[in-house]
Design a protein around this motif. Sequence first.
Motif, PDB file in Angstrom:
ATOM      1  N   ILE A 199       0.880  -1.174   0.000  1.00 54.23           N
ATOM      2  CA  ILE A 199       0.000   0.000   0.000  1.00 54.23           C
ATOM      3  C   ILE A 199       0.911   1.216   0.000  1.00 54.23           C
ATOM      4  O   ILE A 199       1.615   1.490   0.977  1.00 54.23           O
ATOM      5  N   ASP A 253     -11.573   1.925   0.183  1.00 54.44           N
ATOM      6  CA  ASP A 253     -11.422   1.442   1.559  1.00 54.44           C
ATOM      7  C   ASP A 253     -10.777   0.063   1.559  1.00 54.44           C
ATOM      8  O   ASP A 253     -10.296  -0.411   0.534  1.00 54.44           O
ATOM      9  N   MET A 254     -10.829  -0.584   2.719  1.00 56.07           N
ATOM     10  CA  MET A 254     -10.192  -1.898   2.852  1.00 56.07           C
ATOM     11  C   MET A 254     -10.888  -2.978   2.031  1.00 56.07           C
ATOM     12  O   MET A 254     -10.261  -3.960   1.633  1.00 56.07           O
ATOM     13  N   THR A 255     -12.161  -2.802   1.762  1.00 51.30           N
ATOM     14  CA  THR A 255     -12.858  -3.769   0.903  1.00 51.30           C
ATOM     15  C   THR A 255     -12.216  -3.789  -0.474  1.00 51.30           C
ATOM     16  O   THR A 255     -11.968  -4.863  -1.050  1.00 51.30           O
ATOM     17  N   ASP A 256     -11.919  -2.605  -1.024  1.00 53.34           N
ATOM     18  CA  ASP A 256     -11.252  -2.526  -2.322  1.00 53.34           C
ATOM     19  C   ASP A 256      -9.844  -3.107  -2.260  1.00 53.34           C
ATOM     20  O   ASP A 256      -9.397  -3.785  -3.192  1.00 53.34           O
ATOM     21  N   ILE A 257      -9.139  -2.839  -1.154  1.00 57.63           N
ATOM     22  CA  ILE A 257      -7.783  -3.395  -0.995  1.00 57.63           C
ATOM     23  C   ILE A 257      -7.831  -4.920  -1.031  1.00 57.63           C
ATOM     24  O   ILE A 257      -7.043  -5.571  -1.722  1.00 57.63           O
ATOM     25  N   ASN A 258      -8.779  -5.501  -0.307  1.00 56.67           N
ATOM     26  CA  ASN A 258      -8.897  -6.961  -0.266  1.00 56.67           C
ATOM     27  C   ASN A 258      -9.293  -7.534  -1.630  1.00 56.67           C
ATOM     28  O   ASN A 258      -8.813  -8.599  -2.029  1.00 56.67           O
ATOM     29  N   LYS A 286      -6.199  -7.624  -3.806  1.00 57.26           N
ATOM     30  CA  LYS A 286      -5.363  -8.784  -3.463  1.00 57.26           C
ATOM     31  C   LYS A 286      -5.869 -10.028  -4.178  1.00 57.26           C
ATOM     32  O   LYS A 286      -5.090 -10.824  -4.718  1.00 57.26           O
ATOM     33  N   ILE A 335      -8.338   3.734   5.432  1.00 61.17           N
ATOM     34  CA  ILE A 335      -7.267   2.739   5.435  1.00 61.17           C
ATOM     35  C   ILE A 335      -6.373   3.025   6.636  1.00 61.17           C
ATOM     36  O   ILE A 335      -5.846   4.142   6.768  1.00 61.17           O
ATOM     37  N   LEU A 363      -1.009   0.167   7.899  1.00 63.19           N
ATOM     38  CA  LEU A 363      -0.879  -0.571   6.648  1.00 63.19           C
ATOM     39  C   LEU A 363      -0.001   0.132   5.629  1.00 63.19           C
ATOM     40  O   LEU A 363       0.444  -0.475   4.655  1.00 63.19           O
TER      41      LEU A 363
END
Length: 230
Positions: free
Chosen positions: A4, A198-203, A206, A224, A228
């Motif tokens: 990130i 947000d973290m949903t997009d980060i996951n 991945k 975020i 991280l």
Amino acid sequence: MFRIIFVLDILKGNAVHAIRGERAKYQPIQSKVCNSSTPLEIVSALKPAEVYIADLDRLQHFGDNFELIKKISAKAKTMVDIGAENMDDVRKCAEIANTVILGTETASLDLIKTAAEQFPGGINVSIDIKNGEVLTKDRNMMMKPHELVKLLNGYNIRDIIILELGKVGTGAGIDTDFLRGVVELSKHSVLLGGGIRDMTDINTLKETGVSGALVATAVHGGMIPLELIR
């Protein structure tokens, strides 16, 4: 490990909120996690491990922020876009950054080839995309983004950055089908910039096989966690 990468868009010595590539409208950053728009103070407070820097003054031929960028590079690993148009620009950028970014908006395919030969593994290529098309003045890169990704497999570069300019600073979300296609075609690690909420997009990134994300708005908005980016 998923990267990130914290983004600093620098204009007249300030960190600004970049929105959709409309540079004339950029204003100093308003942040929930830092009470300053001074790049060095932001980096000192947030302590990011890796920073993407766009020198907007240099990109627009208004001057540069080289001395400031050099100081940031002493505090974090940096990749820097100064709008390089020739090898002299590439060499100048290499003096102040860990990795030189060559964006399709300003760099030619010939420049990318030469820079990759002279700085093997020290170049990132940013595929600048607007309305689904590669943003470029070079006829040799006037092709679909996926075709350019495939072409760049023959170059000794570090990362490919997919920079969706229309989504920058908007939190508009990500196009997973498009990104899966890029990852499948690319022999390089793929980073995404633009639209990450947000973290949903980060996951989700991945899961698609993307190697990292360029983030600013989601960090400043508190979506975020700071640990991280450290």
